[in-house]
Enzyme design. Structure first.
Site, short mmCIF file in Angstrom:
data_model
loop_
_atom_site.label_atom_id
_atom_site.label_comp_id
_atom_site.label_asym_id
_atom_site.label_seq_id
_atom_site.Cartn_x
_atom_site.Cartn_y
_atom_site.Cartn_z
N HIS A 4 0.85 -1.19 0.00
CA HIS A 4 0.00 0.00 0.00
C HIS A 4 0.89 1.24 0.00
O HIS A 4 2.10 1.17 0.21
CB HIS A 4 -0.85 0.07 1.28
CG HIS A 4 -1.64 -1.16 1.60
ND1 HIS A 4 -2.99 -1.24 1.38
CD2 HIS A 4 -1.27 -2.34 2.16
CE1 HIS A 4 -3.43 -2.42 1.78
NE2 HIS A 4 -2.41 -3.11 2.26
N HIS A 33 -2.48 -3.22 -3.42
CA HIS A 33 -3.88 -3.05 -2.98
C HIS A 33 -4.80 -2.91 -4.19
O HIS A 33 -5.92 -3.41 -4.19
CB HIS A 33 -3.97 -1.80 -2.08
CG HIS A 33 -5.16 -1.81 -1.19
ND1 HIS A 33 -5.47 -0.78 -0.33
CD2 HIS A 33 -6.16 -2.72 -1.01
CE1 HIS A 33 -6.57 -1.05 0.32
NE2 HIS A 33 -7.02 -2.22 -0.07
N ASP A 84 -3.41 2.10 -4.83
CA ASP A 84 -2.06 2.00 -4.28
C ASP A 84 -1.48 0.59 -4.45
O ASP A 84 -2.23 -0.37 -4.58
CB ASP A 84 -2.06 2.42 -2.80
CG ASP A 84 -3.08 1.67 -1.95
OD1 ASP A 84 -4.22 1.49 -2.40
OD2 ASP A 84 -2.73 1.29 -0.83
N GLU A 142 2.64 -0.88 4.43
CA GLU A 142 2.40 0.48 3.95
C GLU A 142 3.74 1.16 3.68
O GLU A 142 4.66 1.10 4.48
CB GLU A 142 1.64 1.30 5.01
CG GLU A 142 0.23 0.83 5.29
CD GLU A 142 -0.80 1.39 4.32
OE1 GLU A 142 -0.39 2.13 3.38
OE2 GLU A 142 -2.00 1.12 4.51
#
Length: 209
Positions: free
Chosen positions: A49, A171, A181, A135
């Site tokens: 992400h 994602h 993302d 992330e």
């Protein structure tokens, strides 16, 4: 001699996942936004992400702390108007890699983080059940930093040692039309080259998307 052996063992542990799914070399910030995986399920998908709080905020100053607070439900909404829009969201990821390459961990890899939402991977729904979420601090406009790729390659190697069946996806791959993302700035081939992950582990290929 015993002290030297203990030190070497400790150093080795910092670069691996412990028995409870925590990475010794990461900065731990436990998120309340987690729950148990279905019984008997072992992660076999890694989802990438991107995140920035506020949007593109990292271009003006360090804003990593806002992301950390967000995943811990501690975000101060008075700090930026955008924060009021996301105040009621309860989300988390297993890991965050900041713009300077620091790795944070919020949820044990043995637990389910709330990062994927409504999602499907090759016909399997509810990707949170069987995935690990990472992330990257960034957005769709700015290239990710080289140090982030280096940290990501090291992290994926550490995770693959524990979970050798991991496949890799964005994602946007598991929630097409809903999420974009890690976005067009992410270089999938660079990750594969740096980490020596077999090409077949990338079912969506290496094109930017």
């Amino acid at each position: 001699m015993l002290k030297t052996i203990a030190f070497i063992a400790l150093e080795k542990h910092t670069h691996t996942l412990d028995a409870t799914g925590w990475l010794g070399s990461a900065t731990w910030r436990i998120s309340p936004n987690q729950d148990n995986r279905p019984e008997g399920v072992t992660p076999d998908l890694l989802v990438l992400h991107h995140i920035s709080l506020p949007p593109s905020g990292f271009t003006e100053r360090s804003s990593t702390a806002f992301i950390v607070d967000f995943f811990q439900n501690k975000l101060n909404i008075s700090k930026h108007p955008y924060f009021r829009e996301i105040a009621d969201q309860a989300v988390s990821s297993h890991f965050l890699i900041s713009r300077n390459g620091e790795v944070f961990q919020f949820v044990s890899t043995q637990k389910k983080a709330w990062h994927a939402g409504l999602s499907s991977f090759l016909g399997r729904e509810k990707c949170n059940d069987f995935s690990i979420g990472i992330e990257l601090e960034g957005d769709e406009t700015h290239p990710f930093e080289e140090i982030q790729y280096e940290a990501l390659a090291k992290l994926t190697d550490q995770l693959s040692t524990k979970y050798p069946n991991l496949a890799f996806a964005g994602h946007s791959d598991i929630a097409p039309g809903r999420k974009t993302d890690p976005g067009i700035q992410f270089d999938w081939k660079r990750l594969q080259t740096k980490s020596n992950i077999p090409a077949e582990k990338f079912p969506f290929g290496f094109d930017s998307r």
